[in-house]
Design an enzyme around this catalytic site. Structure first.
Site, short mmCIF file in Angstrom:
data_model
loop_
_atom_site.label_atom_id
_atom_site.label_comp_id
_atom_site.label_asym_id
_atom_site.label_seq_id
_atom_site.Cartn_x
_atom_site.Cartn_y
_atom_site.Cartn_z
CG HIS A 96 -1.16 -5.09 0.36
ND1 HIS A 96 -1.75 -4.24 -0.55
CD2 HIS A 96 -0.05 -5.57 -0.25
CE1 HIS A 96 -1.03 -4.21 -1.65
NE2 HIS A 96 0.02 -5.01 -1.49
CD GLU A 97 2.84 -6.99 1.90
OE1 GLU A 97 3.21 -7.86 1.08
OE2 GLU A 97 2.76 -5.79 1.60
CG HIS B 157 1.06 -9.63 -2.21
ND1 HIS B 157 0.99 -9.59 -3.58
CD2 HIS B 157 1.23 -8.35 -1.81
CE1 HIS B 157 1.10 -8.34 -3.99
NE2 HIS B 157 1.23 -7.57 -2.93
CB CYS C 165 0.55 -3.21 -4.90
SG CYS C 165 1.31 -4.83 -4.85
#
Length: 162
Positions: free
Chosen positions: A132-133, A136, A90
């Site tokens: 993953h995004e 976030h 990351c």
């Protein structure tokens, strides 16, 4: 357009769920330009708005020579039978890579700057990036998904770099 500084672990913006984008205005257009420029660098797969200090639901990607973005993304489908557990890193946790369990396939639905529906889907790296995004944007880091013993090792490595 501007290359933006990446916020790193410890910055509270990374732990705050992002707000939905309700109006597409010059601020949002500028954000998308900055996300696209900042992600368009060798070794960068994805970038969420909060990683550049903006708490809005948007991210960009740079996978297999394709650079794109999506606003207000929602994961609508993940493979249930196939998984991947390769190393994940990351930009907000620089230099650290750990095995992270993710679905092999992911599909995200959101909108573009014209307010039109966008569907982004993929396998392997693209699926990992989408998951993953969106994490976030929900105020999570990939570290939160690590097995307990691996997470403990990761947190020790982070403390050692401070």
């Amino acid at each position: 357009m501007a290359m933006r500084e990446i916020r790193t672990v410890g910055d509270p913006v990374l732990r705050t769920p992002c707000d939905p984008i309700t109006t597409i205005d010059d601020r949002v257009r500028g954000l998308v330009d900055d996300l696209l420029e900042t992600v368009d660098t060798e070794g960068r797969a994805g970038l969420a708005a909060n990683q550049i200090g903006v708490s809005l639901r948007a991210f960009s990607w740079n996978i297999d020579d394709e650079v794109g973005y999506v606003l207000n993304p929602v994961i609508v489908e993940l493979s249930e039978d196939e998984y991947q557990d390769g190393d994940e890193g990351c930009l907000s946790v620089p230099g650290l890579w750990y095995p992270t369990h993710r679905s092999w396939y992911a599909r995200v639905v959101g909108t573009d700057l014209d307010g039109k529906e966008v569907v982004v889907e993929g396998v392997e790296l693209m699926a990992r990036c989408l998951q993953h995004e969106v994490d976030h944007l929900d105020g999570m880091l990939y570290l939160d998904r690590l097995e307990r013993s691996v997470r403990k090792k990761a947190m020790r490595a982070i403390r050692d770099t401070l």
